[in-house]
Design an enzyme around this catalytic site. Structure first.
Site, PDB file in Angstrom:
ATOM      1  N   ASN A  10     -24.504-116.736  63.165  1.00 10.40           N
ATOM      2  CA  ASN A  10     -23.713-115.784  63.941  1.00 10.40           C
ATOM      3  C   ASN A  10     -23.432-114.589  63.033  1.00 10.40           C
ATOM      4  O   ASN A  10     -22.882-114.757  61.953  1.00 10.40           O
ATOM      5  CB  ASN A  10     -22.405-116.471  64.376  1.00 10.40           C
ATOM      6  CG  ASN A  10     -21.370-115.499  64.918  1.00 10.40           C
ATOM      7  OD1 ASN A  10     -20.182-115.754  64.812  1.00 10.40           O
ATOM      8  ND2 ASN A  10     -21.784-114.405  65.482  1.00 10.40           N
ATOM      9  N   GLY A  11     -23.864-113.397  63.466  1.00 11.42           N
ATOM     10  CA  GLY A  11     -23.613-112.209  62.652  1.00 11.42           C
ATOM     11  C   GLY A  11     -24.847-111.336  62.566  1.00 11.42           C
ATOM     12  O   GLY A  11     -25.761-111.444  63.390  1.00 11.42           O
ATOM     13  N   GLU A  20      -8.933 -92.379  80.754  1.00 11.23           N
ATOM     14  CA  GLU A  20      -9.234 -93.797  80.559  1.00 11.23           C
ATOM     15  C   GLU A  20      -7.941 -94.625  80.665  1.00 11.23           C
ATOM     16  O   GLU A  20      -7.941 -95.725  81.218  1.00 11.23           O
ATOM     17  CB  GLU A  20      -9.942 -94.001  79.206  1.00 11.23           C
ATOM     18  CG  GLU A  20     -10.227 -95.435  78.803  1.00 11.23           C
ATOM     19  CD  GLU A  20     -11.065 -96.243  79.795  1.00 11.23           C
ATOM     20  OE1 GLU A  20     -11.639 -95.668  80.727  1.00 11.23           O
ATOM     21  OE2 GLU A  20     -11.106 -97.482  79.649  1.00 11.23           O
ATOM     22  N   CYS A  64     -21.742-114.886  68.592  1.00  9.19           N
ATOM     23  CA  CYS A  64     -22.350-116.010  69.297  1.00  9.19           C
ATOM     24  C   CYS A  64     -21.509-117.234  69.008  1.00  9.19           C
ATOM     25  O   CYS A  64     -20.495-117.148  68.327  1.00  9.19           O
ATOM     26  CB  CYS A  64     -23.763-116.251  68.798  1.00  9.19           C
ATOM     27  SG  CYS A  64     -23.784-116.996  67.181  1.00  9.19           S
ATOM     28  N   LYS A  92      -7.358 -97.671  83.342  1.00 13.20           N
ATOM     29  CA  LYS A  92      -6.948 -99.053  82.991  1.00 13.20           C
ATOM     30  C   LYS A  92      -5.803 -99.505  83.889  1.00 13.20           C
ATOM     31  O   LYS A  92      -5.766-100.640  84.348  1.00 13.20           O
ATOM     32  CB  LYS A  92      -6.472 -99.139  81.529  1.00 13.20           C
ATOM     33  CG  LYS A  92      -7.505 -99.141  80.430  1.00 13.20           C
ATOM     34  CD  LYS A  92      -8.479-100.259  80.468  1.00 13.20           C
ATOM     35  CE  LYS A  92      -9.704 -99.813  81.123  1.00 13.20           C
ATOM     36  NZ  LYS A  92     -10.973-100.005  81.019  1.00 13.20           N
ATOM     37  N   ARG A 133     -18.608-116.747  74.136  1.00 18.06           N
ATOM     38  CA  ARG A 133     -18.932-115.936  72.957  1.00 18.06           C
ATOM     39  C   ARG A 133     -20.348-115.358  72.999  1.00 18.06           C
ATOM     40  O   ARG A 133     -20.716-114.527  72.164  1.00 18.06           O
ATOM     41  CB  ARG A 133     -18.796-116.772  71.684  1.00 18.06           C
ATOM     42  CG  ARG A 133     -17.396-117.285  71.419  1.00 18.06           C
ATOM     43  CD  ARG A 133     -17.378-118.126  70.161  1.00 18.06           C
ATOM     44  NE  ARG A 133     -17.865-117.393  69.013  1.00 18.06           N
ATOM     45  CZ  ARG A 133     -17.142-116.567  68.274  1.00 18.06           C
ATOM     46  NH1 ARG A 133     -15.871-116.376  68.553  1.00 18.06           N
ATOM     47  NH2 ARG A 133     -17.685-115.937  67.248  1.00 18.06           N
ATOM     48  N   HIS A 151      -0.939 -76.823  88.220  1.00 20.57           N
ATOM     49  CA  HIS A 151      -1.522 -76.352  89.483  1.00 20.57           C
ATOM     50  C   HIS A 151      -1.448 -77.445  90.548  1.00 20.57           C
ATOM     51  O   HIS A 151      -2.443 -77.760  91.184  1.00 20.57           O
ATOM     52  CB  HIS A 151      -2.986 -75.934  89.263  1.00 20.57           C
ATOM     53  CG  HIS A 151      -3.137 -74.850  88.257  1.00 20.57           C
ATOM     54  ND1 HIS A 151      -3.138 -73.514  88.577  1.00 20.57           N
ATOM     55  CD2 HIS A 151      -3.245 -74.901  86.899  1.00 20.57           C
ATOM     56  CE1 HIS A 151      -3.269 -72.790  87.479  1.00 20.57           C
ATOM     57  NE2 HIS A 151      -3.328 -73.609  86.442  1.00 20.57           N
ATOM     58  N   GLU A 195      -7.094-100.273  87.298  1.00 17.69           N
ATOM     59  CA  GLU A 195      -7.889-101.504  87.319  1.00 17.69           C
ATOM     60  C   GLU A 195      -7.024-102.753  87.286  1.00 17.69           C
ATOM     61  O   GLU A 195      -7.172-103.640  88.116  1.00 17.69           O
ATOM     62  CB  GLU A 195      -8.825-101.547  86.096  1.00 17.69           C
ATOM     63  CG  GLU A 195     -10.048-100.688  86.202  1.00 17.69           C
ATOM     64  CD  GLU A 195     -10.878-100.767  84.933  1.00 17.69           C
ATOM     65  OE1 GLU A 195     -12.049-101.115  85.020  1.00 17.69           O
ATOM     66  OE2 GLU A 195     -10.343-100.474  83.835  1.00 17.69           O
ATOM     67  N   TRP A 224     -25.802-114.284  71.485  1.00 21.74           N
ATOM     68  CA  TRP A 224     -25.538-112.941  72.011  1.00 21.74           C
ATOM     69  C   TRP A 224     -26.376-112.030  71.118  1.00 21.74           C
ATOM     70  O   TRP A 224     -25.988-111.688  70.014  1.00 21.74           O
ATOM     71  CB  TRP A 224     -24.055-112.623  71.905  1.00 21.74           C
ATOM     72  CG  TRP A 224     -23.694-111.265  72.415  1.00 21.74           C
ATOM     73  CD1 TRP A 224     -23.471-110.139  71.666  1.00 21.74           C
ATOM     74  CD2 TRP A 224     -23.497-110.878  73.776  1.00 21.74           C
ATOM     75  NE1 TRP A 224     -23.154-109.096  72.481  1.00 21.74           N
ATOM     76  CE2 TRP A 224     -23.159-109.513  73.778  1.00 21.74           C
ATOM     77  CE3 TRP A 224     -23.581-111.548  74.991  1.00 21.74           C
ATOM     78  CZ2 TRP A 224     -22.903-108.809  74.952  1.00 21.74           C
ATOM     79  CZ3 TRP A 224     -23.317-110.843  76.149  1.00 21.74           C
ATOM     80  CH2 TRP A 224     -22.980-109.487  76.125  1.00 21.74           C
ATOM     81  N   LYS A 262     -17.393-107.042  86.738  1.00 22.90           N
ATOM     82  CA  LYS A 262     -17.643-106.491  85.406  1.00 22.90           C
ATOM     83  C   LYS A 262     -18.872-105.583  85.398  1.00 22.90           C
ATOM     84  O   LYS A 262     -18.884-104.551  84.754  1.00 22.90           O
ATOM     85  CB  LYS A 262     -17.841-107.667  84.445  1.00 22.90           C
ATOM     86  CG  LYS A 262     -18.075-107.290  83.009  1.00 22.90           C
ATOM     87  CD  LYS A 262     -16.780-107.119  82.269  1.00 22.90           C
ATOM     88  CE  LYS A 262     -16.956-106.585  80.879  1.00 22.90           C
ATOM     89  NZ  LYS A 262     -15.778-105.840  80.448  1.00 22.90           N
TER      90      LYS A 262
HETATM   91  N1  GLU Z   1     -28.172-111.492  64.750  1.00 19.72           N
HETATM   92  C1  GLU Z   1     -28.483-112.755  65.338  1.00 19.72           C
HETATM   93  C2  GLU Z   1     -29.449-112.635  66.512  1.00 19.72           C
HETATM   94  O1  GLU Z   1     -29.630-111.578  67.089  1.00 19.72           O
HETATM   95  C3  GLU Z   1     -27.259-113.534  65.721  1.00 19.72           C
HETATM   96  C4  GLU Z   1     -26.554-112.877  66.858  1.00 19.72           C
HETATM   97  C5  GLU Z   1     -25.269-113.570  67.217  1.00 19.72           C
HETATM   98  O2  GLU Z   1     -24.334-113.579  66.422  1.00 19.72           O
HETATM   99  O3  GLU Z   1     -25.233-114.040  68.375  1.00 19.72           O
HETATM  100  O4  GLU Z   1     -30.032-113.607  66.869  1.00 19.72           O
END
Ligand code: GLU
Length: 617
Positions: A105-106, A486, A2, A490, A30, A509, A493, A79, A612
Site C-alpha cells: 500500500n503506497g 464550494e 488500499c 457543501k 480503502r 446588486h 449537499e 486502489w 457520488k
Molecule cells: N502503488 C500500488 C499500485 O498501484 C499500490 C496502490 C495502493 O496503495 O492501493 O498497485
C-alpha cells in the site's frame, strides 16, 4: 490507498483463506478496483487475483478457497496508483521464481529507476505497478546471501516513497514480515495462537481487540501468536511496543473512530495532500509545456470539481500570463460550437473520471478540432483517461462520503503544482520566489492539521448560532470566490440548506436586500490584493445589521475588528500562502457543512437525491 490483510496461525480449525477474504471485504472502503490473495502451503504459493469488486470476483473464482492445511495468507484490495486496475496489476506481486509474494500500500516514487536497474540484472516484470520492484529487490538481496528479513531491510533502503508492505516467502513458511513508512499498518494478536496484519483495525476486530500500531520505519516479524518489532532508523534494533486494546465496535472502526466518512475524509486531507505532492516533476512539466504552447485554454468540470477549476484557473493564469476560460462541462459543446479552435488545450477535472458530461465535452472537442486534453482525476484507468493526452492522478485515496472533501483540496493542489511548474519553465519570477511558493505548498498539510486540531469547538458553536437562521451567505472576492461557492455547495449537499457562495462585490446588486438585523454573512478573507475592498464590503453589510463571521489568517486585525466571530487559519499573511488559500481555508467550511448536517439530523454521508458519481446527463 488500499487495504492489506494477513494472517499467520497455529489454529488448525481456521481456514486462512476465509479469514483474509473476510478481512479485505471489511477493508474494501480503502480501495476496490481489484484484489488478490496468496496462501502458502507445502513450499508453494497459491494465488488468486482479479480486477473488479471483491464480491464479483468471489463469485467467479471463490476467493476463500485455499489448501485447507495452509496456516498463512496475505490479501490486498487495490486502489491503483500505477498501472490500470487489471488482473496483471493486482497484488500480490511475485519475484522471478514465484517464491516471494508482496502486497503493498503506497507509492514507490523511484520505481522506474529501480525497475530499469533490475531489468538490466535479468529480472522480468509482469505488471506496470511500482509495487512489483519490491519482490524483485528482495529476491536480489536473498541471492546475495541475505536472510529473508535482511533482504527486506535492504530492499526498503533502496525504495523512496510510501509503503506498508506484507511479505511471505516459501522457505520461511511460518512467518510474515511487514514494514511501514507513511502508509498505515496495525498488528492484531491472539497471543500464542494467531497474528494478523492489517491496514486498519476493523478487519481483525471480529477475532481480537489486542493490537500494536506500527510507526514509520518499523519492521515486524509475525509468527503465529507472536510478534517482534525492529526500528529501521536505529540499526534495525529490536524494540518493545505497547500493546493496545480497542474499545470501538466494527462500524465505528471502519470509519477510523469517526462518526461519519465525511468527517474522516476531512481529517485525511493533510495526508491526501502529501500524496498528491508526489506527482512527478516530469508529468507537471508536460502539463506546463502544453499550456504554454496553447493558443486558447479551457478548464471544464462539474460540481465540486468545477469549483476547483475556478480556483485553479486563477492560480495557473497568474504564472501563465494567458486567459483560461472556465466552462461547465454540460455547456461546453453548446457554448463552443462556433468558436473552438485548433491548438486549444482543455483541462478536464473529474474525481471519479466517470462524469459523463465531462467525458462528452472532451470527446466532442477531440472529434471537432485538433485539441489537447489534460486530465486531473482521482481514479487510475477511469474512462476519462482514455480520451486524455496527459493524466494527473491526485492519489487522494477512495472517498466514500458523497460530498467531496479531500478530493477537492487535492485537485486544487494538483492545479497549483502545475502553476508553479509553469512559473519555473517560463522563468517569470526569481528562483527565490519559486522556492517560497514551493515552501508554501509543502506547508499546507501542517496548516490544515493545526487548524483541525484547534477549531472544532468553534465551528460547532458557529453552527449552533447559524442554524437558527434560514438563510446566510458566503461572500468573497478574487480567488476566494471559488472557496465561497464550494462552501455554499457543501451546505446545500449535506445540510439541505440553500446557502449561496457569491462575489462580495456583486452581492450589492441584489442579495444585500435580504440583510436584516442579525442576518449572518460569512466572509472569506485572506489578506490578498482584494482585502481592502473586502473590508469595504464587510462594512456595507455590517451597517445594515449583518452579523459578520469571517475566515481570516492568524494575524488578521482589520476584518477581525469588524467581525462578531472569526475563524482563524494558522498560516502566514504573505502572497505565497494567500495564493493557495483555496486549499487551506476550505476545511473550515467543510466542517461547518458537516456539523450543520448533524444539527438538522441529516446523515452527511448520504445526502438526499445525490450520488457520488454522475454518469447521466
Ligand atoms: N502503488 C500500488 C499500485 O498501484 C499500490 C496502490 C495502493 O496503495 O492501493 O498497485
Amino acid at each position: 490507498m488500499c487495504g492489506i490483510f494477513g494472517i499467520v496461525t497455529k489454529n488448525q480449525e481456521i481456514s486462512v483463506g476465509k479469514v483474509v477474504f473476510e478481512g479485505i471485504k471489511r477493508l474494501e472502503y480503502r480501495g476496490y478496483d481489484s484484489c488478490g490473495i496468496v496462501s502458502l502451503y507445502n513450499s508453494k504459493l497459491f494465488i488468486k487475483k482479479e480486477a473488479g469488486k471483491i464480491d464479483e470476483i468471489h463469485k467467479k473464482i471463490k476467493l476463500d478457497e485455499f489448501p485447507s492445511g495452509s496456516r498463512l495468507a496475505l490479501a490486498h484490495t487495490r486502489w491503483a496508483t500505477h498501472g490500470a486496475p487489471t488482473k496483471q496489476n493486482s497484488h500480490p506481486h511475485l519475484d522471478c521464481f514465484d517464491k516471494i509474494a508482496v502486497v503493498h500500500n503506497g507509492i514507490i516514487e523511484n520505481f522506474l529507476e529501480l525497475r530499469n536497474e533490475l531489468t538490466s540484472l535479468g529480472h522480468t516484470f509482469k505488471s506496470e505497478t511500482d509495487s512489483e520492484v519490491i519482490p524483485h529487490l528482495i529476491e536480489d538481496f536473498m541471492k546475495k546471501g541475505n536472510s529473508f528479513k535482511d533482504a527486506i531491510i535492504n530492499a526498503l533502503k533502496k525504495c523512496k516513497g510510501a509503503y506498508a508492505i506484507a511479505v511471505c516467502q516459501i522457505d520461511n513458511p511460518d512467518l510474515i514480515i511487514v514494514a511501514r513508512k507513511e502508509s498505515p499498518l496495525i498488528i492484531g494478536i491472539e497471543e500464542g495462537k494467531t497474528t494478523y496484519c492489517s491496514s486498519d483495525i476493523p478487519a481483525f476486530l471480529p477475532y481480537t481487540r489486542k493490537c500494536y500500531i506500527m510507526e514509520d520505519d518499523e519492521l515486524a516479524v509475525l509468527k503465529a501468536g507472536e510478534v517482534q518489532f525492529f526500528d529501521l532508523k536505529s540499526d534495525n534494533k529490536l524494540i518493545r511496543k505497547e500493546m493496545q486494546t480497542i474499545e470501538w465496535n466494527i462500524d465505528a472502526a471502519e470509519k477510523g473512530g469517526y462518526d461519519h466518512f465525511m468527517l474522516k475524509e476531512i481529517y485525511e486531507e493533510p495526508d491526501a495532500l502529501r500524496f498528491t505532492m508526489k506527482i512527478s516533476d516530469q508529468l507537471l512539466t508536460k502539463f506546463a509545456n502544453a499550456l504554454i504552447s496553447a493558443d486558447s485554454i479551457y478548464i471544464t468540470a462539474a460540481g465540486t470539481s468545477y469549483h476547483s477549476a475556478l480556483a485553479g484557473k486563477f492560480i495557473i493564469s497568474k504564472f501563465l500570463g494567458k486567459h483560461i476560460q472556465d466552462m461547465e462541462c454540460s455547456e461546453f459543446e453548446t457554448q463552443l460550437k462556433c468558436s473552438l479552435q485548433d491548438n486549444s488545450v482543455i483541462i478536464a477535472i473529474s474525481q471519479s473520471g466517470e462524469t459523463i458530461d465531462t467525458i462528452e465535452a472532451i470527446r466532442w472537442a477531440k472529434k471537432t478540432k485538433s485539441v489537447k486534453i489534460l486530465t486531473i482525476t482521482n481514479v487510475v484507468g477511469s474512462s476519462i483517461t482514455r480520451y486524455s493526452d496527459h493524466v494527473i492522478v491526485t492519489n487522494a485515496g477512495p472517498e466514500i462520503g458523497v460530498a467531496a472533501t479531500k478530493t477537492y483540496s487535492t485537485q486544487v493542489l494538483a492545479l497549483a503544482l502545475i502553476a508553479v511548474s509553469i512559473a519555473k519553465t517560463r522563468k517569470i519570477i526569481s528562483n527565490e520566489e519559486i522556492v517560497k511558493y514551493q515552501d508554501a505548498l509543502a506547508g499546507i498539510p501542517n496548516i490544515i492539521e493545526q487548524f483541525l486540531e484547534k477549531n472544532v469547538d468553534l465551528i460547532k458553536y458557529i453552527v449552533n448560532n447559524l442554524e437558527k437562521n434560514m438563510n446566510y451567505f458566503f461572500l468573497a472576492r478574487g480567488i476566494s470566490i471559488a472557496t465561497a461557492k464550494e462552501g455554499g455547495l457543501k451546505l446545500k449537499e449535506v445540510a439541505c440548506r440553500f446557502i449561496e457562495g457569491y462575489s462580495a462585490a456583486s452581492a450589492k446588486h441584489g442579495p444585500i436586500s435580504l440583510v436584516r438585523e442579525g442576518f449572518p454573512i460569512i466572509f472569506i478573507a485572506p489578506p490578498d490584493e482584494t482585502y481592502n475592498r473586502l473590508v469595504g464590503n464587510v462594512m456595507e453589510f455590517k451597517a445594515r445589521g449583518g452579523r459578520i463571521i469571517s475566515v481570516v489568517v492568524e494575524s488578521d486585525v482589520k476584518i477581525t475588528k469588524l467581525s462578531d466571530i472569526t475563524i482563524r487559519i494558522p498560516q502566514p499573511a504573505d502572497k505565497f500562502h494567500n495564493l493557495f488559500s483555496p486549499i487551506t481555508f476550505m476545511p473550515a467550511l467543510q466542517l461547518l457543512a458537516y456539523y450543520a448536517a448533524l444539527a438538522h439530523d441529516l446523515d452527511p454521508d448520504k445526502p438526499l437525491n445525490l450520488s457520488k458519481t454522475v454518469t447521466v446527463h
